[in-house]
Design a protein around this motif. Structure first.
Motif, PDB file in Angstrom:
ATOM      1  N   ASN A 119      -6.153  -9.403   9.334  1.00  0.00           N
ATOM      2  CA  ASN A 119      -5.351 -10.020   8.289  1.00  0.00           C
ATOM      3  C   ASN A 119      -4.149  -8.816   7.557  1.00  0.00           C
ATOM      4  O   ASN A 119      -3.612  -9.181   6.683  1.00  0.00           O
ATOM      5  N   ILE A 120      -4.593  -7.531   8.097  1.00  0.00           N
ATOM      6  CA  ILE A 120      -3.525  -6.613   7.592  1.00  0.00           C
ATOM      7  C   ILE A 120      -2.259  -6.710   8.307  1.00  0.00           C
ATOM      8  O   ILE A 120      -1.984  -7.052   9.442  1.00  0.00           O
ATOM      9  N   ARG A 121      -1.255  -6.809   7.362  1.00  0.00           N
ATOM     10  CA  ARG A 121       0.203  -6.930   7.683  1.00  0.00           C
ATOM     11  C   ARG A 121       0.989  -5.858   7.486  1.00  0.00           C
ATOM     12  O   ARG A 121       0.689  -4.589   6.819  1.00  0.00           O
ATOM     13  N   PHE A 122       2.312  -5.676   8.162  1.00  0.00           N
ATOM     14  CA  PHE A 122       3.215  -4.646   8.017  1.00  0.00           C
ATOM     15  C   PHE A 122       4.578  -5.325   8.045  1.00  0.00           C
ATOM     16  O   PHE A 122       4.883  -6.163   8.822  1.00  0.00           O
ATOM     17  N   ALA A 123       5.204  -4.751   6.828  1.00  0.00           N
ATOM     18  CA  ALA A 123       6.575  -5.594   6.648  1.00  0.00           C
ATOM     19  C   ALA A 123       7.699  -4.756   7.477  1.00  0.00           C
ATOM     20  O   ALA A 123       7.714  -3.877   7.499  1.00  0.00           O
ATOM     21  N   ASN A 139      10.158  -0.459   3.532  1.00  0.00           N
ATOM     22  CA  ASN A 139       9.486   0.366   2.932  1.00  0.00           C
ATOM     23  C   ASN A 139       9.285   1.733   3.661  1.00  0.00           C
ATOM     24  O   ASN A 139       8.077   2.295   3.659  1.00  0.00           O
ATOM     25  N   GLY A 140      10.051   2.240   4.524  1.00  0.00           N
ATOM     26  CA  GLY A 140       9.835   3.315   5.513  1.00  0.00           C
ATOM     27  C   GLY A 140       9.203   3.297   6.698  1.00  0.00           C
ATOM     28  O   GLY A 140       8.761   4.238   7.244  1.00  0.00           O
ATOM     29  N   PHE A 141       9.070   1.789   6.933  1.00  0.00           N
ATOM     30  CA  PHE A 141       8.342   1.548   8.358  1.00  0.00           C
ATOM     31  C   PHE A 141       6.857   1.988   8.454  1.00  0.00           C
ATOM     32  O   PHE A 141       5.895   1.912   7.532  1.00  0.00           O
ATOM     33  N   THR A 142       6.600   3.142   9.218  1.00  0.00           N
ATOM     34  CA  THR A 142       5.315   3.483   9.426  1.00  0.00           C
ATOM     35  C   THR A 142       4.852   4.632   8.510  1.00  0.00           C
ATOM     36  O   THR A 142       3.710   5.144   8.511  1.00  0.00           O
ATOM     37  N   CYS A 143       5.540   5.009   7.464  1.00  0.00           N
ATOM     38  CA  CYS A 143       5.305   5.717   6.176  1.00  0.00           C
ATOM     39  C   CYS A 143       4.843   5.118   5.051  1.00  0.00           C
ATOM     40  O   CYS A 143       4.544   5.428   4.027  1.00  0.00           O
ATOM     41  N   GLY A 144       5.186   3.644   4.984  1.00  0.00           N
ATOM     42  CA  GLY A 144       4.974   3.046   3.744  1.00  0.00           C
ATOM     43  C   GLY A 144       4.954   1.213   3.751  1.00  0.00           C
ATOM     44  O   GLY A 144       4.925   0.600   2.785  1.00  0.00           O
ATOM     45  N   LEU A 147       0.739  -1.255  -0.047  1.00  0.00           N
ATOM     46  CA  LEU A 147       0.148  -0.011   0.009  1.00  0.00           C
ATOM     47  C   LEU A 147       0.920   1.361  -0.128  1.00  0.00           C
ATOM     48  O   LEU A 147       0.281   2.293  -0.431  1.00  0.00           O
ATOM     49  N   GLY A 148       2.118   1.277   0.285  1.00  0.00           N
ATOM     50  CA  GLY A 148       2.932   2.492   0.198  1.00  0.00           C
ATOM     51  C   GLY A 148       2.353   3.454   1.123  1.00  0.00           C
ATOM     52  O   GLY A 148       2.264   3.395   2.401  1.00  0.00           O
ATOM     53  N   SER A 149       2.301   4.764   0.721  1.00  0.00           N
ATOM     54  CA  SER A 149       1.868   5.813   1.349  1.00  0.00           C
ATOM     55  C   SER A 149       0.674   5.807   2.037  1.00  0.00           C
ATOM     56  O   SER A 149       0.225   6.842   2.962  1.00  0.00           O
ATOM     57  N   PHE A 150      -0.114   4.796   1.564  1.00  0.00           N
ATOM     58  CA  PHE A 150      -1.454   4.872   2.391  1.00  0.00           C
ATOM     59  C   PHE A 150      -1.324   4.165   3.700  1.00  0.00           C
ATOM     60  O   PHE A 150      -2.296   4.767   4.785  1.00  0.00           O
ATOM     61  N   THR A 151      -0.010   3.945   4.004  1.00  0.00           N
ATOM     62  CA  THR A 151       0.076   3.539   5.329  1.00  0.00           C
ATOM     63  C   THR A 151       0.105   4.898   6.064  1.00  0.00           C
ATOM     64  O   THR A 151      -0.155   4.671   7.492  1.00  0.00           O
TER      65      THR A 151
END
Length: 325
Positions: free
Chosen positions: A149-153, A185-190, A7-11
């Motif tokens: 089910n939402i994930r964060f890399a 991908n920028g942690f909490t920004c992406g 999702l990139g910047s939607f994060t």
């Protein structure tokens, strides 16, 4: 359609909702300096100070200013570094140390410049409020009861998180397909990764004030234009999306257009190999998520495709349940 998407910047919307959740619960003053929350963890993990990176002005920057792109923090791009070190997972402390910069002489709050770095700093703040010292230990899924089910890399390549083959032209030219380099991908920004349907449900519930209350949502949707056109006290600044309306982690419209439209708030997600639009339709009380697995052309093209489908459906008298995923 059924895969996980980067999702990139939607994060940023998700991160903003986490910050505003703390605010709503009375656990954070978003108008007091953020320095006291962020500096101790930055020093613990790097041995340095935020002042060394951003200058003395960082002591006065508030969470509201970071959320609204008014922290006088410059945008950054880790692409060249990541191409040289494709498997390095850049956490928030390394990201700040390597790429952090401020606009010297620009008073925080006076002018809006789009900055992902501000949302990296907000991630460190959220770590502090969660009583963790390692960024890997921060649980970003603050709405886990509703969106399991939402994930964060955090660590690993994008191929470990999604089977959707995103195409990044710059990555291919450098010899590193996007699937084979770090997905942090920028942690909490992406770094949000999810099924489009889950994203649409999150957008719907957020803008319906079912996650945060209506008063908090109203604060998030108080928009000002980025760039000199939206500046105060004679300030001048320029950056990505000048003229765009930006609230607290929310764009209007969601495509990030310089043609303001408060009826379709949300946020685009433009990142390596993926482009998404994530929008709430105020008039129809509906959420739309659309994406392409390529990073060429920008989010506006995706938005125009969704918008054209809406117009055609309205003209035909079609009731819309699902038009995109």
């Amino acid at each position: 359609e059924n895969g996980y998407w980067i999702l990139g910047s939607f994060t940023k919307v998700w991160t903003a909702s986490a910050v505003m959740k703390l605010y709503q619960e009375g656990r954070l003053d978003i108008d007091a300096p953020a320095f006291g929350y962020i500096e101790p963890l930055y020093h613990l993990n790097t041995g340095g100070s935020l002042v060394d990176v951003f200058g003395q002005m960082i002591r006065e920057v508030t969470p509201r200013q970071l959320l609204s792109m008014r922290g006088s923090i410059q945008e950054y791009d880790e692409f060249e570094y990541q191409m040289q070190h494709p498997l390095v997972d850049l956490g928030p402390f390394d990201t700040v140390k390597l790429f952090g910069q401020s606009f010297q002489g620009l008073q925080p709050g006076s002018c809006g410049v789009y900055s992902s770095m501000g949302f990296v700093l907000l991630g460190i703040l959220l770590m502090d409020r969660s009583n963790v010292t390692r960024w890997e230990d921060y649980d970003q899924n603050v709405w886990g009861d509703e969106f399991k089910n939402i994930r964060f890399a955090k660590h690993g390549t994008c191929s470990e998180y999604t089977q959707v083959p995103g195409f990044c032209a710059r990555c291919e030219d450098a010899g590193h397909p996007v699937s084979n380099f770090s997905c942090t991908n920028g942690f909490t920004c992406g770094n949000m990764i999810a099924h489009p349907a889950d994203v649409a449900r999150f957008v719907f519930r957020l803008f319906r004030a079912e996650l945060l209350n209506a008063t908090t949502l109203a604060e998030m949707t108080q928009y000002r234009q980025l760039g000199t056109v939206g500046a105060i006290n004679g300030a001048n600044c320029t950056g990505y999306c000048d003229g765009c309306l930006y609230g607290l982690g929310i764009q209007a419209p969601s495509s990030g257009s310089a043609y303001p439209d408060v009826m379709f708030p949300g946020h685009s997600g433009e990142t390596y190999g993926f482009t998404t639009i994530n929008a709430f339709d105020i008039s129809r009380v509906a959420a739309y998520v659309g994406g392409i697995a390529i990073d060429v052309g920008g989010a506006s093209g995706v938005w125009y495709d969704i918008h054209d489908r809406l117009v055609l459906a309205a003209r035909a008298g079609v009731e819309i349940f699902q038009i995109w995923s």
